[in-house]
Design an enzyme around this catalytic site. Structure first.
Site, PDB file in Angstrom:
ATOM      1  N   GLU A 185     -11.512  -1.699  -2.378  1.00 27.68           N
ATOM      2  CA  GLU A 185     -10.924  -0.806  -1.391  1.00 27.68           C
ATOM      3  C   GLU A 185      -9.659   0.046  -2.094  1.00 27.68           C
ATOM      4  O   GLU A 185      -9.536   0.143  -2.963  1.00 27.68           O
ATOM      5  CB  GLU A 185     -10.302  -1.817  -0.285  1.00 27.68           C
ATOM      6  CG  GLU A 185      -9.509  -2.687  -0.744  1.00 27.68           C
ATOM      7  CD  GLU A 185      -8.936  -3.769   0.187  1.00 27.68           C
ATOM      8  OE1 GLU A 185      -9.225  -3.556   1.403  1.00 27.68           O
ATOM      9  OE2 GLU A 185      -8.305  -4.739  -0.235  1.00 27.68           O
TER      10      GLU A 185
ATOM     11  N   ASP B 179       0.732  -1.117   0.000  1.00 32.47           N
ATOM     12  CA  ASP B 179       0.031   0.192   0.130  1.00 32.47           C
ATOM     13  C   ASP B 179       0.761   1.202   0.182  1.00 32.47           C
ATOM     14  O   ASP B 179       0.882   1.871   0.959  1.00 32.47           O
ATOM     15  CB  ASP B 179      -0.929   0.048   1.093  1.00 32.47           C
ATOM     16  CG  ASP B 179      -1.969  -1.069   1.330  1.00 32.47           C
ATOM     17  OD1 ASP B 179      -2.353  -1.630   0.262  1.00 32.47           O
ATOM     18  OD2 ASP B 179      -2.329  -1.698   2.327  1.00 32.47           O
TER      19      ASP B 179
END
Ligand SMILES: *[C@@H]1O[C@H](CO)[C@@H](O)[C@H](O)[C@H]1NC(C)=O
Ligand SMILES: *[C@@H]1O[C@H](CO)[C@@H](O)[C@H](O)[C@H]1NC(C)=O
Ligand SMILES: *[C@@H]1O[C@H](CO)[C@@H](O)[C@H](O)[C@H]1NC(C)=O
Ligand SMILES: *[C@@H]1O[C@H](CO)[C@@H](O)[C@H](O)[C@H]1NC(C)=O
Ligand SMILES: *[C@@H]1O[C@H](CO)[C@@H](O)[C@H](O)[C@H]1NC(C)=O
Length: 365
Positions: free
Chosen positions: A242, A47
């Site tokens: 997401e 991420d």
């Protein structure tokens, strides 16, 4: 982002197989689209959030106290220069306080803001917090704690936090307004207004949040979980969107998100093709949506044009962001390498330059 699936990996064994009537397949994009290989960076990260300050790149990622790495070229070599929160736990008293997830770093008026998440894999008892510093480097970050939260705690009963998972923050500044976009599974991606201080949202006055839902996957990828904790299951099934991020290139705002399974991938039992992470996009003339994909489908109705997905050695790219470097937009993300491994720590950062076609749709090159 990615950690949401950790529980699933284990729970999957006990769940029903995907029903053959599960409507439209997530994608047949592989039949029609070939993706270019990534530029590799050697950076071990999950991420990533990448910014460029003067001529130096900084990458923030999941890691103890939020990992910070630095390089003078995206291609590396990257050097770990320490952690954002020093040796301190997040001041937020829930979730993974030791290793906050999915940082998003922006700079405004000489201050750096790092939006981060604390949560527990598979559960929506989560919070988005923020730390600030006058430098992108470790050493001077102040942790201000919770902006918004879901599941438990003050404000978690307020819409949209009462139906969403407050992780995977990204913030965009437009004129005098700031918007916090977030969400993972459950009811998908939402956006609320941030206050002028950029470190709070006025959840005590829900109308001022001006909440909008921006993306949702109506087709569950798996049946509902059975965890006894209602915050750790979704009876309607798992809705795998997401990791949102909004970029702008005149005249469009682009909402990027990750779709599918990110983590705890069992190499002996890979998800069906198209069910692993891929990077998708929709666009709007407003940062507030609605975001529509290339086929004309609203992202809240399951739309999302795939811009990057598994190819060659590359598996399950996601957790992406866009870096404007000079005049060029760069799509960066983490991915697994099929010939290296599928474990969390096997993820590396890759990137592709973006070009925009005649209709203004981004293409990874
Ligand atoms: C970037 O350059 C400006 C102007 O020279 C300087 O004030 C600032 O401290 C530099 N930032 C970093 C992180 O080095
Ligand atoms: C933090 O980043 C460094 C440099 O990429 C890497 O070696 C280290 O494993 C990372 N830590 C975690 C927990 O990801
Ligand atoms: C930018 O920072 C300066 C110095 O801290 C402050 O005086 C000014 O009000 C800030 N501007 C904005 C738009 O926040
Ligand atoms: C969330 O709160 C709103 C506003 O109070 C309410 O209308 C809605 O039903 C709630 N949603 C859930 C899932 O409880
Ligand atoms: C994947 O790993 C193989 C073997 O180490 C390496 O040759 C290849 O360059 C890697 N590809 C990517 C995209 O990381």
């Amino acid at each position: 982002m990615c950690l949401t699936f950790a529980l699933w990996g284990l729970a999957g064994l006990f769940l029903l197989p995907l029903s053959s009537s599960s409507a439209v397949p997530y994608n047949n994009y592989r039949k029609v689209t070939a993706f270019p290989p990534p530029h590799t960076t050697g950076l071990q990260i999950h991420d990533p959030s990448v910014i460029k300050v003067n001529n130096t790149y900084y990458a923030y990622g999941v890691g103890p106290h939020i990992n910070i790495s630095r390089a003078t070229s995206l291609d590396g070599p990257w050097t770990n220069i320490g952690s954002l929160l020093g040796n301190k736990l997040s001041v937020i008293e829930k979730g993974d306080r030791f290793m906050p997830w999915a940082p998003d770093v922006i700079e405004f008026n000489g201050t750096f803001y790092c939006y981060y998440s604390v949560s527990t894999a598979g559960c929506r008892d989560s919070a988005i917090g923020v730390a600030t510093s006058h430098s992108p480097e470790p050493g001077a970050w102040i942790d201000h704690g919770v902006i918004v939260q879901s599941g438990t705690g003050k404000g978690s009963d307020v819409r949209p936090f009462n139906s969403s998972n407050t992780i995977d923050a990204s913030v965009i500044l437009v004129g005098n307004s700031a918007y916090l976009t977030f969400g993972s599974f459950w009811t998908g991606i939402w956006q609320v207004r941030l206050n002028k201080d950029l470190i709070s949202a006025d959840w005590k006055d829900p109308a001022s949040l001006d909440a909008v839902q921006l993306a949702y996957e109506p087709r569950p990828i798996d049946p509902g979980g059975t965890d006894p904790n209602p915050l750790c299951r979704d009876e309607t099934g798992a809705h795998p969107v997401e990791g949102s991020f909004i970029s702008y290139r005149k005249p469009w705002y682009y909402l990027w998100f990750s779709h599918g399974k990110c983590c705890e991938i069992d190499p002996n039992k890979l998800p069906d093709d198209g069910e692993e992470y891929s990077i998708r996009v929709g666009r709007s003339t407003s940062p507030r949506g609605p975001f529509i994909d290339r086929a004309g489908i609203d992202l809240v109705k399951g739309g999302g044009t795939v811009v990057y997905g598994s190819n060659g050695h590359v598996y399950a790219p996601g957790g992406q962001g866009i870096l404007r470097d000079g005049d060029v937009d760069i799509l960066y993300y983490h991915y697994l390498n099929r010939s290296v491994g599928y474990a969390f720590n096997d993820a590396r950062m890759g990137y592709n330059f973006l070009e925009y076609d005649a209709d203004g749709w981004p293409v990874a090159v």
